[in-house]
Design an enzyme around this catalytic site. Structure first.
Site, PDB file in Angstrom:
ATOM      1  N   ARG A  89       0.842  -1.205   0.000  1.00 33.34           N
ATOM      2  CA  ARG A  89       0.000   0.000   0.000  1.00 33.34           C
ATOM      3  C   ARG A  89       0.870   1.244   0.000  1.00 33.34           C
ATOM      4  NH1 ARG A  89      -4.872   1.448   2.739  1.00 33.34           N
ATOM      5  NH2 ARG A  89      -5.223   3.653   2.322  1.00 33.34           N
ATOM      6  N   ARG A  98      -6.577   0.019  -3.904  1.00 39.23           N
ATOM      7  CA  ARG A  98      -5.486  -0.355  -3.008  1.00 39.23           C
ATOM      8  C   ARG A  98      -5.446  -1.869  -2.813  1.00 39.23           C
ATOM      9  NH1 ARG A  98      -8.116   2.689   1.088  1.00 39.23           N
ATOM     10  NH2 ARG A  98      -7.805   4.425  -0.328  1.00 39.23           N
ATOM     11  N   ASP A 112      -6.571  -2.429   2.565  1.00 40.84           N
ATOM     12  CA  ASP A 112      -7.010  -1.332   3.436  1.00 40.84           C
ATOM     13  C   ASP A 112      -7.476  -1.968   4.736  1.00 40.84           C
ATOM     14  OD1 ASP A 112      -7.879   1.270   4.231  1.00 40.84           O
ATOM     15  OD2 ASP A 112      -9.909   0.853   3.513  1.00 40.84           O
ATOM     16  N   ASP A 126      -9.093  -0.864   8.373  1.00 38.19           N
ATOM     17  CA  ASP A 126      -9.672   0.248   9.130  1.00 38.19           C
ATOM     18  C   ASP A 126     -10.096  -0.239  10.511  1.00 38.19           C
ATOM     19  OD1 ASP A 126      -9.404   2.096   7.045  1.00 38.19           O
ATOM     20  OD2 ASP A 126     -11.363   1.595   6.201  1.00 38.19           O
TER      21      ASP A 126
HETATM   22  N1  PH2 Z   1     -12.882   1.439   0.481  1.00 34.14           N
HETATM   23  C1  PH2 Z   1     -12.599   2.649   0.085  1.00 34.14           C
HETATM   24  C2  PH2 Z   1     -13.249   3.290  -1.049  1.00 34.14           C
HETATM   25  N2  PH2 Z   1     -14.297   2.522  -1.613  1.00 34.14           N
HETATM   26  N3  PH2 Z   1     -15.584   0.593  -1.789  1.00 34.14           N
HETATM   27  C3  PH2 Z   1     -15.886  -0.633  -1.344  1.00 34.14           C
HETATM   28  N4  PH2 Z   1     -16.875  -1.333  -1.931  1.00 34.14           N
HETATM   29  N5  PH2 Z   1     -15.215  -1.234  -0.316  1.00 34.14           N
HETATM   30  C4  PH2 Z   1     -14.205  -0.562   0.326  1.00 34.14           C
HETATM   31  O1  PH2 Z   1     -13.607  -1.107   1.276  1.00 34.14           O
HETATM   32  C5  PH2 Z   1     -13.869   0.734  -0.106  1.00 34.14           C
HETATM   33  C6  PH2 Z   1     -14.595   1.295  -1.171  1.00 34.14           C
HETATM   34  C7  PH2 Z   1     -11.585   3.429   0.787  1.00 34.14           C
HETATM   35  O2  PH2 Z   1     -11.177   2.893   1.954  1.00 34.14           O
HETATM   36 MG    MG Z   2     -11.432   2.157   4.154  1.00 39.02          MG
HETATM   37 MG    MG Z   3      -8.271   3.009   5.512  1.00 41.11          MG
END
Ligand code: PH2
Ligand code: MG
Ligand code: MG
Length: 170
Positions: A83, A93, A96, A98
């Site tokens: 990343r 990415r 991710d 979170d």
């Molecule tokens: N994460 C994002 C932006 N858009 N779309 C989906 N469907 N799932 C994600 O985890 C996601 C996203 C930025 O963190």
């Molecule tokens: Mg996210």
């Molecule tokens: Mg994030």
């Protein structure tokens, strides 16, 4: 000991492999060496539409790390999996991670907001949370099962179940 919920997402490369690899790394952080993961979902992108579909999941584990130490570990795992930070917001990415929830804590700082800011609006977060823990109540926000039918739906397709990941230390 604090129960932490972490959202996982990937839309570049071998998406499921990225998430599986991250689960192993998270199990290394987890107090009992165990993380429990929701089913994986394939989801339409939120934000820019000229990017591939995501694979999303949520996992839960207990940790003795404080929330800022945990955040630093999540960013370390993201960077070892390729990343690059500081790219366009909501762009593609390989991984991710979170931090969604940290026990019952509510944290608002420049670096970290818990519960995660988008938690109540995203079906690709609420559905796997509800799979893991149908009775979950998000501090200051509400019950996941109440939020889920009212949130924005991102065309989510269930892929398959994952086994619990356990790392045994000697
Ligand atoms: N994460 C994002 C932006 N858009 N779309 C989906 N469907 N799932 C994600 O985890 C996601 C996203 C930025 O963190
Ligand atoms: Mg996210
Ligand atoms: Mg994030």
């Amino acid at each position: 000991m604090n129960r932490s919920y972490v959202a996982l997402g990937s839309n570049l490369g071998d998406r499921e492999q990225h998430i599986d690899d991250a689960l192993i790394e998270l199990a290394l952080l987890a107090h009992y060496g165990t993380v429990r993961c929701s089913p994986f979902y394939e989801t339409d992108p939120m934000g820019p539409q000229n990017q591939p579909a995501y694979v999303n999941a949520v996992c839960v584990f207990d940790t003795t790390l404080d929330p800022f130490e945990l955040l630093a570990e999540l960013q370390r795992i993201e960077s070892i999996q390729g990343r690059q930070r500081g790219r366009e917001r909501w762009s593609s990415r390989p991984l991710d991670l979170d931090l969604l929830l940290y026990g019952q804590r509510r944290i608002v700082t420049e670096r970290l907001t818990v519960p995660h800011v988008g938690i109540a609006e995203r079906s690709f977060v609420l559905q796997p949370l509800a799979d893991l823990d149908p009775g979950l109540v998000i501090p200051g926000v509400g019950a996941v099962t109440d939020l889920l039918p009212r949130c924005q739906q991102f065309g989510i397709r269930r892929l398959h179940l994952r086994d619990e990941k356990s790392i045994h230390r000697d």
